[in-house]
Enzyme design. Structure first.
Site, PDB file in Angstrom:
ATOM      1  N   ARG A 177       0.817  -1.235   0.000  1.00  0.00           N
ATOM      2  CA  ARG A 177       0.000   0.000   0.000  1.00  0.00           C
ATOM      3  C   ARG A 177       0.835   1.263   0.000  1.00  0.00           C
ATOM      4  NH1 ARG A 177      -2.996  -3.142   3.637  1.00  0.00           N
ATOM      5  NH2 ARG A 177      -4.799  -4.060   2.622  1.00  0.00           N
ATOM      6  N   LYS A 181       3.636  11.388 -11.307  1.00  0.00           N
ATOM      7  CA  LYS A 181       2.777  10.542 -12.155  1.00  0.00           C
ATOM      8  C   LYS A 181       3.512   9.231 -12.410  1.00  0.00           C
ATOM      9  CE  LYS A 181       0.034  13.803 -14.899  1.00  0.00           C
ATOM     10  NZ  LYS A 181      -0.265  14.227 -16.293  1.00  0.00           N
ATOM     11  N   GLU A 185      11.538  18.553 -24.621  1.00  0.00           N
ATOM     12  CA  GLU A 185      10.808  18.906 -23.392  1.00  0.00           C
ATOM     13  C   GLU A 185      11.479  20.095 -22.683  1.00  0.00           C
ATOM     14  OE1 GLU A 185       7.941  17.397 -22.810  1.00  0.00           O
ATOM     15  OE2 GLU A 185       8.075  15.389 -23.688  1.00  0.00           O
ATOM     16  N   LYS A 219       8.720  22.918 -13.882  1.00  0.00           N
ATOM     17  CA  LYS A 219       7.733  21.856 -13.665  1.00  0.00           C
ATOM     18  C   LYS A 219       7.309  21.812 -12.203  1.00  0.00           C
ATOM     19  CE  LYS A 219       6.201  17.214 -14.534  1.00  0.00           C
ATOM     20  NZ  LYS A 219       6.329  15.946 -15.260  1.00  0.00           N
ATOM     21  N   GLU A 234      -3.452  17.766 -11.829  1.00  0.00           N
ATOM     22  CA  GLU A 234      -3.871  18.209 -13.161  1.00  0.00           C
ATOM     23  C   GLU A 234      -5.370  18.457 -13.269  1.00  0.00           C
ATOM     24  OE1 GLU A 234      -1.754  16.353 -16.378  1.00  0.00           O
ATOM     25  OE2 GLU A 234      -3.260  17.008 -17.834  1.00  0.00           O
ATOM     26  N   ARG A 254      -1.758  22.441 -14.727  1.00  0.00           N
ATOM     27  CA  ARG A 254      -0.736  21.445 -15.090  1.00  0.00           C
ATOM     28  C   ARG A 254      -0.868  21.027 -16.550  1.00  0.00           C
ATOM     29  NH1 ARG A 254       1.486  16.265 -11.444  1.00  0.00           N
ATOM     30  NH2 ARG A 254       2.907  15.487 -13.053  1.00  0.00           N
ATOM     31  N   ASN A 257       1.268  19.867 -21.293  1.00  0.00           N
ATOM     32  CA  ASN A 257       0.940  19.059 -22.477  1.00  0.00           C
ATOM     33  C   ASN A 257       1.065  19.856 -23.772  1.00  0.00           C
ATOM     34  OD1 ASN A 257       0.327  16.825 -20.875  1.00  0.00           O
ATOM     35  ND2 ASN A 257      -1.779  17.523 -20.580  1.00  0.00           N
ATOM     36  N   HIS A 260       1.518  18.330 -27.183  1.00  0.00           N
ATOM     37  CA  HIS A 260       1.285  16.904 -26.984  1.00  0.00           C
ATOM     38  C   HIS A 260       0.012  16.378 -27.649  1.00  0.00           C
ATOM     39  CE1 HIS A 260       4.681  17.198 -24.352  1.00  0.00           C
ATOM     40  NE2 HIS A 260       4.592  15.952 -23.962  1.00  0.00           N
ATOM     41  N   HIS A 298       0.980  13.337 -29.582  1.00  0.00           N
ATOM     42  CA  HIS A 298       0.467  11.998 -29.254  1.00  0.00           C
ATOM     43  C   HIS A 298      -0.202  11.357 -30.459  1.00  0.00           C
ATOM     44  CE1 HIS A 298       0.249  12.841 -24.639  1.00  0.00           C
ATOM     45  NE2 HIS A 298       1.399  12.289 -24.986  1.00  0.00           N
ATOM     46  N   HIS A 321       9.051   9.850 -28.650  1.00  0.00           N
ATOM     47  CA  HIS A 321       8.117  10.799 -28.038  1.00  0.00           C
ATOM     48  C   HIS A 321       8.580  12.251 -28.222  1.00  0.00           C
ATOM     49  CE1 HIS A 321       5.316  12.580 -25.217  1.00  0.00           C
ATOM     50  NE2 HIS A 321       6.336  13.144 -24.599  1.00  0.00           N
TER      51      HIS A 321
END
Ligand SMILES: NC(=O)c1ccc[n+]([C@@H]2O[C@H](COP(=O)([O-])OP(=O)(O)OC[C@H]3O[C@@H](n4cnc5c(N)ncnc54)[C@H](O)[C@@H]3O)[C@@H](O)[C@H]2O)c1
Ligand SMILES: [Zn+2]
Length: 377
Positions: free
Chosen positions: A129, A151, A193, A234, A244, A248, A252, A255, A259, A273
């Site tokens: 946990r 994340k 990035e 960041k 987010e 936030r 992106n 992106h 993507h 990427h």
């Protein structure tokens, strides 16, 4: 041992109340891994997760840094590549952690790029946990992006990163010397990035990058500065919007287009990427020019010029092989999580350093724009 630890690594604080942590950036800082773990969690054992590529270059240094201060460790080494963000490998890693008698109070160490950070971070989030973990990012992308912000995820048949958790590390140790062995192409992809932080919120940083990018690639002190500025950017955004729900999302930038392109090229080696983000950011600038007329054409040209100069693709036709059809791209964009009733959420710009979230972008406008771009030769 490796290079001496700089006496003054840059430290960026991620301010999240009781979940706050430091990002320590500098050449050779990996030598302080054990001492820093001991300082944070006296008596903790460590469990290292790495990939077979990274392990070859860095595992010995990481383990030596632990042994020197008496931190015992065990490890799981997985195959390099996105395919390791799978249920199967995730299970193996979780079982290996439990098999090594790692308890609450011990430490998972993610030693690798974004794949390892996401995989090990997610295992740390759920085993017993929740275990503490340290990010030791070894790619530029991981140092400026994926290791910061908490994340974590693995991939599902339904898409990338769909099974995961928010779980903040207790320390990020970004040793910029580790990037010396990174293939140029991977370094360049991570650089997209870095440039993103300038483009979304810091025009002066973008101008500095235009002047100093060669030294960043060469590994001079400009590299540490670039990583530190990126992490600070960041960290500030994450501190204001950890999960987010709003701001936030500007991270992106580039992106949505990116993507869709990554998916259209099958998430393959044809398009990394960061390369997709290079094209995506150039397109987002052009789309902003076209949509609102707020951005001067010259700004979009300047962005493209810089990204192209470092060797990133900036146009769909820069990507090897046949281009996707506009219908395919639109379908992929529509599948993206940011769609609400034929209206798309896009991150647009008012200029270099001025990104904002725009929720009401008409799908037809995007289609017309992409059709034009695909027709360009
Ligand atoms: N969690 C987040 O916020 C976040 C953000 C962005 C991306 N990501 C995830 O990050 C992943 C991509 O990360 P990545 O680009 O770092 O890819 P990666 O982890 O696959 O690393 C790229 C390649 O470089 C190799 N490598 C790593 N470090 C090296 C070194 N020091 N020397 C030589 N080779 C080295 C790896 O073995 C791999 O082959 C994706 O899965 C993406 O979803 C997560
Ligand atoms: Zn990205």
């Amino acid at each position: 041992m490796t290079a001496a630890v700089r006496p003054d690594p840059a430290v960026v604080r991620v301010a999240l109340g009781s979940r706050s942590y430091d990002i320590v950036i500098g050449r050779g800082v990996i030598a302080s891994l054990g001492a820093r773990i001991t300082a944070l969690r006296p008596g903790a054992k460590a469990f290292i997760v790495s990939d077979d590529n990274v392990a070859r270059y860095v595992l010995a240094d990481a383990e030596a840094a632990l042994t020197r201060v008496g931190v015992t460790s065990s490890r799981a080494i997985v195959a390099a590549g996105e395919a390791s963000k799978s249920y199967r490998v995730f299970e193996q890693v979780c079982e290996a952690i439990l098999g090594s008698h790692i308890e609450r109070g011990d430490m998972v160490v993610a030693l690798g790029g974004g794949v390892i950070g996401d995989l090990a971070g997610f295992a740390a989030a759920v085993v017993r946990r929740g275990l503490d973990y340290v990010q030791v990012p070894t790619t530029l992308l991981a140092q400026v992006d994926s290791s910061v912000g908490g994340k974590t995820a693995i991939d599902s048949a339904h898409g990338k990163n769909l099974i995961g958790a928010f779980h903040q590390p207790i320390l990020v140790l970004a040793d910029t010397a580790l990037l010396d062995t990174l293939p140029q192409r991977e370094f360049r992809a991570g650089y997209a990035e870095v440039a993103k932080y300038g483009l979304i919120g810091d025009a002066a940083f973008f101008a500095w990058l235009e002047a100093n990018w060669r030294e960043i690639f060469a590994g001079g002190s400009a590299r540490e500065h670039a990583v530190a500025v990126s992490c600070r950017a960041k960290a500030a955004i994450v501190a204001r919007d950890e999960r987010e729900t709003g701001e936030r999302a500007v991270l992106n930038f580039g992106h949505t287009f990116g993507h869709a392109l990554e998916a259209a090229y099958g998430f393959s080696d044809r398009l990394l990427h960061g390369e997709a983000i290079g094209v995506g950011m150039a397109l987002a600038f052009e789309f902003s020019v076209r949509r609102q007329g707020l951005v001067a054409k010259e700004e979009a040209a300047r962005v493209r010029r810089h990204l192209a100069e470092v060797g990133l693709p900036t146009k769909i036709k820069d990507i090897a092989g046949p281009s996707p059809a506009v219908d395919d791209l639109m379908e992929l964009i529509a599948q993206d999580k940011k769609v609400r009733r034929a209206m798309l959420t896009f991150i647009l710009v008012r200029g270099i350093g001025a990104a904002f979230v725009e929720a009401g972008v008409d799908e037809r406008e995007v289609r017309a724009f992409l059709s034009e771009k695909l027709a360009e030769r």
